[in-house]
Write a protein that holds these residues in place. Structure first.
Motif, PDB file in Angstrom:
ATOM      1  N   UNK A   1       0.855  -1.196   0.000  1.00 20.76           N
ATOM      2  CA  UNK A   1       0.000   0.000   0.000  1.00 20.76           C
ATOM      3  C   UNK A   1       0.888   1.242   0.000  1.00 20.76           C
ATOM      4  N   UNK A   2       0.503   2.202  -0.832  1.00 18.61           N
ATOM      5  CA  UNK A   2       1.270   3.457  -0.872  1.00 18.61           C
ATOM      6  C   UNK A   2       0.394   4.584  -0.317  1.00 18.61           C
ATOM      7  N   UNK A   3       0.963   5.356   0.638  1.00 15.41           N
ATOM      8  CA  UNK A   3       0.230   6.489   1.200  1.00 15.41           C
ATOM      9  C   UNK A   3       0.641   7.747   0.451  1.00 15.41           C
ATOM     10  N   UNK A   4      -0.331   8.455  -0.146  1.00 13.68           N
ATOM     11  CA  UNK A   4      -0.032   9.667  -0.922  1.00 13.68           C
ATOM     12  C   UNK A   4      -0.069  10.908  -0.053  1.00 13.68           C
ATOM     13  N   UNK A   5      -1.110  11.044   0.750  1.00 19.10           N
ATOM     14  CA  UNK A   5      -1.125  12.151   1.710  1.00 19.10           C
ATOM     15  C   UNK A   5      -2.033  11.823   2.890  1.00 19.10           C
ATOM     16  N   UNK A   6      -1.789  12.521   3.979  1.00 20.32           N
ATOM     17  CA  UNK A   6      -2.565  12.311   5.207  1.00 20.32           C
ATOM     18  C   UNK A   6      -2.897  13.673   5.785  1.00 20.32           C
ATOM     19  N   UNK A   7      -4.179  13.943   5.961  1.00 17.17           N
ATOM     20  CA  UNK A   7      -4.631  15.236   6.476  1.00 17.17           C
ATOM     21  C   UNK A   7      -5.613  14.982   7.611  1.00 17.17           C
ATOM     22  N   UNK A   8      -5.097  14.867   8.820  1.00 17.23           N
ATOM     23  CA  UNK A   8      -5.922  14.555   9.998  1.00 17.23           C
ATOM     24  C   UNK A   8      -5.666  15.622  11.061  1.00 17.23           C
ATOM     25  N   UNK A   9      -6.743  16.269  11.559  1.00 23.24           N
ATOM     26  CA  UNK A   9      -6.564  17.324  12.566  1.00 23.24           C
ATOM     27  C   UNK A   9      -6.378  16.730  13.960  1.00 23.24           C
ATOM     28  N   UNK A  10      -6.208  17.600  14.958  1.00 21.84           N
ATOM     29  CA  UNK A  10      -5.890  17.139  16.319  1.00 21.84           C
ATOM     30  C   UNK A  10      -7.056  16.381  16.964  1.00 21.84           C
ATOM     31  N   UNK A  11      -8.277  16.571  16.432  1.00 24.81           N
ATOM     32  CA  UNK A  11      -9.439  15.846  16.958  1.00 24.81           C
ATOM     33  C   UNK A  11      -9.615  14.473  16.304  1.00 24.81           C
ATOM     34  N   UNK A  12      -8.725  14.158  15.355  1.00 23.71           N
ATOM     35  CA  UNK A  12      -8.792  12.850  14.691  1.00 23.71           C
ATOM     36  C   UNK A  12      -9.635  12.840  13.436  1.00 23.71           C
ATOM     37  N   UNK A  13     -10.193  14.020  13.048  1.00 21.45           N
ATOM     38  CA  UNK A  13     -11.008  14.073  11.835  1.00 21.45           C
ATOM     39  C   UNK A  13     -10.132  14.393  10.637  1.00 21.45           C
ATOM     40  N   UNK A  14     -10.435  13.782   9.502  1.00 19.18           N
ATOM     41  CA  UNK A  14      -9.640  14.079   8.307  1.00 19.18           C
ATOM     42  C   UNK A  14      -9.697  12.965   7.293  1.00 19.18           C
ATOM     43  N   UNK A  15      -8.748  12.999   6.351  1.00 14.45           N
ATOM     44  CA  UNK A  15      -8.760  12.005   5.282  1.00 14.45           C
ATOM     45  C   UNK A  15      -7.341  11.558   4.930  1.00 14.45           C
ATOM     46  N   UNK A  16      -7.273  10.359   4.355  1.00 11.41           N
ATOM     47  CA  UNK A  16      -6.001   9.775   3.944  1.00 11.41           C
ATOM     48  C   UNK A  16      -6.159   9.250   2.514  1.00 11.41           C
ATOM     49  N   UNK A  17      -5.198   9.564   1.653  1.00 14.91           N
ATOM     50  CA  UNK A  17      -5.229   9.072   0.267  1.00 14.91           C
ATOM     51  C   UNK A  17      -4.259   7.907   0.131  1.00 14.91           C
ATOM     52  N   UNK A  18      -4.744   6.790  -0.411  1.00 13.58           N
ATOM     53  CA  UNK A  18      -3.952   5.555  -0.497  1.00 13.58           C
ATOM     54  C   UNK A  18      -4.063   4.942  -1.887  1.00 13.58           C
ATOM     55  N   UNK A  19      -3.042   4.155  -2.251  1.00  6.10           N
ATOM     56  CA  UNK A  19      -3.094   3.356  -3.485  1.00  6.10           C
ATOM     57  C   UNK A  19      -2.791   1.900  -3.119  1.00  6.10           C
ATOM     58  N   UNK A  20      -3.771   0.988  -3.278  1.00  7.64           N
ATOM     59  CA  UNK A  20      -3.497  -0.436  -3.026  1.00  7.64           C
ATOM     60  C   UNK A  20      -2.635  -1.012  -4.151  1.00  7.64           C
ATOM     61  N   UNK A  21      -1.534  -1.679  -3.784  1.00 12.94           N
ATOM     62  CA  UNK A  21      -0.587  -2.169  -4.796  1.00 12.94           C
ATOM     63  C   UNK A  21      -0.625  -3.683  -4.977  1.00 12.94           C
ATOM     64  N   UNK A  22      -1.176  -4.422  -4.010  1.00 12.87           N
ATOM     65  CA  UNK A  22      -1.271  -5.878  -4.139  1.00 12.87           C
ATOM     66  C   UNK A  22      -2.553  -6.342  -3.478  1.00 12.87           C
TER      67      UNK A  22
END
Length: 384
Positions: free
Chosen positions: A1-22
């Motif tokens: 799995x490749x992580x492209x970006x992670x945007x999570x605030x101090x309250x734990x809310x946010x989003x993560x962009x991923x690419x599954x490779x296998x």
């Protein structure tokens, strides 16, 4: 799995962009997505267009959609993840609130948004993106006429091939039919090994069977490899290890993984660590039951006393649709870690995870003995 970006605030809310490779990354994605999350990815949508003359044409278009998840379906054999939900962002082809099912695909980016990213989900991402994790263990579990070729990854046991052949019985003075059937059976297993195993990744191949079936197969395989000058098998001969198992069925893999004689060769594999932890728990339950608890109420009671040395919990419990139930298990994991305990999250696709699942899915070995909580309270609590 490749992580492209992670945007999570101090309250734990946010989003993560991923690419599954296998294919195994789909299993990680399945453990990350929850009902109520948002998922953004490209997908195919059938769109109907009306021309000026009134004729209607339908064609498929690829578009970027964001849905709020309502249903999740995972095919463990094909490693396909389908996520259904309502569209929550304006789109040229799809109305707001319209239903759509997104098939998550390999090598295609998706963005997952949560109102609260808990510690278990974040740890799952770190695990999935760790390049050191590979399917470095394979196993051939067999008895006469039946064999399973399995890949044991850090998070799942994949049956890559099942070989089933009818072998004629030995008759007095007539062994040729039996020998022919056995040779055909062995040849099919060898073909499966060559087709499914990547020896540049696999460090160890276990061959397990009752009696001398494994020895006869091993000898036949490498005799054939020399005859046919099969360099792949000859060069990797040292990776094959013979072990005893009670049958050729998949569940017999647990017996091999728990064999103490094989422990040094299997030390690097997560599956072996899970099996050992579960064996230690059963041994403690037998010899010192006040230091072995299972069931959420009993384990929570032990955690409140800061008594847990090792917590065993299946990943299935974190997939609960009820947010409060998931939070309960996440809180238990966090408390154990804060108090210096070790947490082992078992995959429900491993034989050891299936076994722990039959034992309520959560268990713990304790640093010191403590009395169990009142059974009436625990049974009513477990039913809630």
């Amino acid at each position: 799995m490749k992580r492209l970006h992670r945007d999570i605030d101090k309250n734990g809310q946010g989003q993560v962009a991923l690419i599954p490779e296998e294919s195994e990354d789909m299993w990680h994605a399945y453990n990350l997505v929850c009902v109520g999350d948002t998922l953004r990815s490209t997908t195919i949508r059938k769109v109907q267009t009306e021309s000026a003359t009134g004729s209607v044409a339908s064609n498929k278009v690829r578009t970027l959609l964001t849905i709020r998840i309502e249903a999740i379906d995972f095919d463990t054999q094909a490693c396909v993840l389908r996520v259904k939900g309502r569209n929550v962002q304006e789109n040229q082809y799809v109305k707001m609130g319209a239903y759509h099912t997104i098939d998550l695909e390999l090598n295609r980016k998706f963005t997952l948004g949560k109102l609260e990213w808990d510690s278990v989900a974040l740890e799952r991402i770190d695990l999935a993106c760790d390049a050191a994790q590979h399917a470095d263990l394979a196993a051939i579990i067999m008895h006469e006429g039946l064999a399973h070729l399995c890949l044991v990854t850090p998070n799942m046991t994949l049956v890559r091939a099942k070989v089933e052949t009818s072998i004629p019985r030995k008759r007095k003075g007539m062994c040729s039919q039996h020998d022919k059937g056995l040779t055909k059976f062995y040849d099919q297993i060898i073909q499966a090994v060559l087709r499914h195993l990547k020896f540049d990744v696999v460090k160890c191949v276990l061959i397990g069977s009752p009696g001398f079936v494994k020895d006869q197969f091993y000898e036949y395989m490498f005799t054939q490899a020399v005859k046919t000058d099969n360099k792949v098998l000859i060069e990797n001969k040292s990776k094959f290890i013979l072990a005893h198992s009670s049958s050729g069925h998949k569940h017999a893999l647990k017996e091999i993984l728990s064999d103490p004689n094989l422990a040094p060769r299997l030390a690097d594999t997560k599956a072996s660590g899970e099996v050992k932890a579960l064996d230690d728990f059963y041994q403690m339950l037998q010899n010192d039951p006040d230091r072995a608890f299972y069931g959420i109420r009993h384990v929570e009671h032990a955690s409140e006393q800061q008594a847990i040395e090792t917590l065993l919990i299946t990943d299935e419990l974190f997939r609960a649709n009820d947010v409060s139930t998931r939070k309960r298990y996440v809180s238990l994991v966090d408390d154990v870690k804060d108090n210096g305990g070790e947490v082992k999250i078992f995959s429900s696709l491993h034989v050891s995870g299936e076994q722990l699942g039959q034992l309520t899915g959560v268990a713990a070995t304790l640093r010191f003995p403590i009395p169990a909580p009142d059974d009436e309270d625990s049974s009513s609590d477990d039913n809630n």
